[in-house]
Write an enzyme that holds these catalytic residues in place. Sequence first.
Site, PDB file in Angstrom:
ATOM      1  N   CYS A 157      28.049  -7.118  16.846  1.00  0.00           N
ATOM      2  CA  CYS A 157      29.092  -6.082  17.018  1.00  0.00           C
ATOM      3  C   CYS A 157      28.595  -4.819  16.622  1.00  0.00           C
ATOM      4  O   CYS A 157      29.660  -3.799  17.146  1.00  0.00           O
ATOM      5  CB  CYS A 157      30.187  -6.494  15.970  1.00  0.00           C
ATOM      6  SG  CYS A 157      29.544  -7.425  14.780  1.00  0.00           S
TER       7      CYS A 157
ATOM      8  N   ASN B 195      36.131  -4.925  15.672  1.00  0.00           N
ATOM      9  CA  ASN B 195      34.916  -5.512  15.900  1.00  0.00           C
ATOM     10  C   ASN B 195      35.050  -7.087  16.710  1.00  0.00           C
ATOM     11  O   ASN B 195      33.449  -7.307  17.666  1.00  0.00           O
ATOM     12  CB  ASN B 195      34.126  -5.784  14.522  1.00  0.00           C
ATOM     13  CG  ASN B 195      35.440  -6.575  13.648  1.00  0.00           C
ATOM     14  OD1 ASN B 195      35.779  -6.378  13.433  1.00  0.00           O
ATOM     15  ND2 ASN B 195      34.660  -8.076  13.604  1.00  0.00           N
TER      16      ASN B 195
ATOM     17  N   ARG C 256      19.156 -11.935  23.431  1.00  0.00           N
ATOM     18  CA  ARG C 256      19.719 -10.829  23.433  1.00  0.00           C
ATOM     19  C   ARG C 256      18.243  -9.528  23.598  1.00  0.00           C
ATOM     20  O   ARG C 256      18.169  -9.035  24.841  1.00  0.00           O
ATOM     21  CB  ARG C 256      20.052 -10.158  22.173  1.00  0.00           C
ATOM     22  CG  ARG C 256      21.930 -10.130  22.513  1.00  0.00           C
ATOM     23  CD  ARG C 256      22.434  -9.472  20.740  1.00  0.00           C
ATOM     24  NE  ARG C 256      23.588 -10.299  20.433  1.00  0.00           N
ATOM     25  CZ  ARG C 256      24.301 -10.581  19.707  1.00  0.00           C
ATOM     26  NH1 ARG C 256      23.533 -10.188  18.354  1.00  0.00           N
ATOM     27  NH2 ARG C 256      25.610 -10.804  19.308  1.00  0.00           N
TER      28      ARG C 256
ATOM     29  N   THR D 159      38.619 -21.703  21.599  1.00  0.00           N
ATOM     30  CA  THR D 159      39.662 -21.715  20.028  1.00  0.00           C
ATOM     31  C   THR D 159      39.236 -21.322  18.694  1.00  0.00           C
ATOM     32  O   THR D 159      39.754 -21.429  17.503  1.00  0.00           O
ATOM     33  CB  THR D 159      39.492 -23.200  19.780  1.00  0.00           C
ATOM     34  OG1 THR D 159      38.222 -23.746  19.473  1.00  0.00           O
ATOM     35  CG2 THR D 159      40.448 -24.753  20.991  1.00  0.00           C
ATOM     36  N   GLY D 160      38.016 -20.494  19.075  1.00  0.00           N
ATOM     37  CA  GLY D 160      36.836 -19.754  18.361  1.00  0.00           C
ATOM     38  C   GLY D 160      38.163 -18.403  17.828  1.00  0.00           C
ATOM     39  O   GLY D 160      39.108 -17.991  18.418  1.00  0.00           O
TER      40      GLY D 160
ATOM     41  N   SER E 181      37.653 -29.575  18.789  1.00  0.00           N
ATOM     42  CA  SER E 181      38.779 -28.692  19.114  1.00  0.00           C
ATOM     43  C   SER E 181      39.439 -29.507  20.517  1.00  0.00           C
ATOM     44  O   SER E 181      40.635 -28.082  20.844  1.00  0.00           O
ATOM     45  CB  SER E 181      38.465 -27.333  19.012  1.00  0.00           C
ATOM     46  OG  SER E 181      38.167 -26.950  18.225  1.00  0.00           O
TER      47      SER E 181
ATOM     48  N   VAL F  44      36.830 -15.032  18.254  1.00  0.00           N
ATOM     49  CA  VAL F  44      36.636 -14.419  19.610  1.00  0.00           C
ATOM     50  C   VAL F  44      36.893 -14.793  20.447  1.00  0.00           C
ATOM     51  O   VAL F  44      37.699 -14.028  21.635  1.00  0.00           O
ATOM     52  CB  VAL F  44      34.567 -14.268  19.282  1.00  0.00           C
ATOM     53  CG1 VAL F  44      34.330 -12.831  20.943  1.00  0.00           C
ATOM     54  CG2 VAL F  44      34.288 -13.260  18.493  1.00  0.00           C
TER      55      VAL F  44
ATOM     56  N   HIS G 284      34.523  -2.897  11.801  1.00  0.00           N
ATOM     57  CA  HIS G 284      33.983  -2.165  11.113  1.00  0.00           C
ATOM     58  C   HIS G 284      33.637  -0.712  11.366  1.00  0.00           C
ATOM     59  O   HIS G 284      34.359  -0.037  12.289  1.00  0.00           O
ATOM     60  CB  HIS G 284      32.810  -2.477  12.178  1.00  0.00           C
ATOM     61  CG  HIS G 284      32.167  -4.019  12.131  1.00  0.00           C
ATOM     62  ND1 HIS G 284      33.249  -4.810  11.198  1.00  0.00           N
ATOM     63  CD2 HIS G 284      31.350  -4.599  12.755  1.00  0.00           C
ATOM     64  CE1 HIS G 284      32.940  -6.130  11.683  1.00  0.00           C
ATOM     65  NE2 HIS G 284      31.080  -6.089  12.073  1.00  0.00           N
TER      66      HIS G 284
ATOM     67  N   SER H  83      35.483 -10.262   9.112  1.00  0.00           N
ATOM     68  CA  SER H  83      35.682 -11.160  10.839  1.00  0.00           C
ATOM     69  C   SER H  83      34.793 -11.141  10.984  1.00  0.00           C
ATOM     70  O   SER H  83      34.576 -12.561  11.793  1.00  0.00           O
ATOM     71  CB  SER H  83      36.813 -10.302  11.626  1.00  0.00           C
ATOM     72  OG  SER H  83      36.877  -9.297  11.793  1.00  0.00           O
TER      73      SER H  83
END
Length: 341
Positions: A129, A316, A100, A12-13, A41, A15, A243, A159
């Site tokens: 991003c 992005n 990461r 629901t976000g 959500s 992204v 971006h 964003s």
Amino acid sequence: MKKPHIAVLGATGVVGREILKVIEEIKLPYESIKLLSSSKSAGTTMKVGSEDIVVEEATPESFRGIDVVLASAGASTSNKLAFEAIERGAVFIDNSSAFRMRDDVPLVIAGVNDEDLKKHKGLISNPNCSTSQLMLVLKPLNDYAKMKRLIVSTYQSVSGAGLKAINELTENTKASLNNEDFENLAFKKNIAFNVIPQIDVFCDNAYTKEEMKVVNETKKILHLHKDFPITCTAVRVPVYRGHSEAVTIEFENEITPQKATELLKNAYGVEVYDDVEKYEYPTALDCANKNPVFVGRIRKDIAFDNGISLWCVADNLLIGAALNTVRIAEYIIKNELYLNK
């Protein structure tokens, strides 16, 4: 080819919604799809293709029977649920910063270092991003002339900081135009009619965490040595989506602007838009809701003997997040790199 059971975590976000759009756009093959979110959500109904699907609260048991998870729910959620999903047999493709830089986790941009996916142990990270769009540009140039030094300045849309930041730009702009007081919540300074030379917190070396992400992630993705010289300045700008980056590269070997242009025109995921006589160069508005990384202003850099400077822009929310996530999933599915084969 086995069609997997997939789940979108953080559906629901901002992204998450883009991930669902890309899944439909590229027709990602799957047997079933599950939408997961926080308890807040859960219960929401979302349309995926022609199907209405009820969003479920994400719990460890949500991943039982799932082959691939496309996750964009933040680092804390990923830390909590990633290994629960892997334990139940799912490949977890994570958009957050949580994993990461772990040596045992591939950090992948599709079309740049796909081979690293074959080393995964269940967990795959999607880069930051601003790093993501840069990699598609650097890869062909580095392959040809071998980079010696990299200087990057990023101009990043709101964003990238989520829905709260998007709304803050709107409300801050209204307040500024009406000469009203405004309380900043998403940013440390007014974002309306302003640029802010800080994204994320400051590190001990006076760089921001965002800037160090670009430095460290670039080295990992392109397999550069740990002392390879990279510097970055990351700036937040009052743009909703897209971006932009000013990039200067010094190379070991000679490369002309003409050759750089040729390489980029033939590069995966890149589109060159560069004719200064006609004032043609890409802007953030040009890239919104589009998949390629757009490159322009390709020129010989006058500070270095073998230098190229250029300008690149990208959406992005797509290449910087959703699109790369789905491309990774597509590679996993095509090559059947599941945990349970």
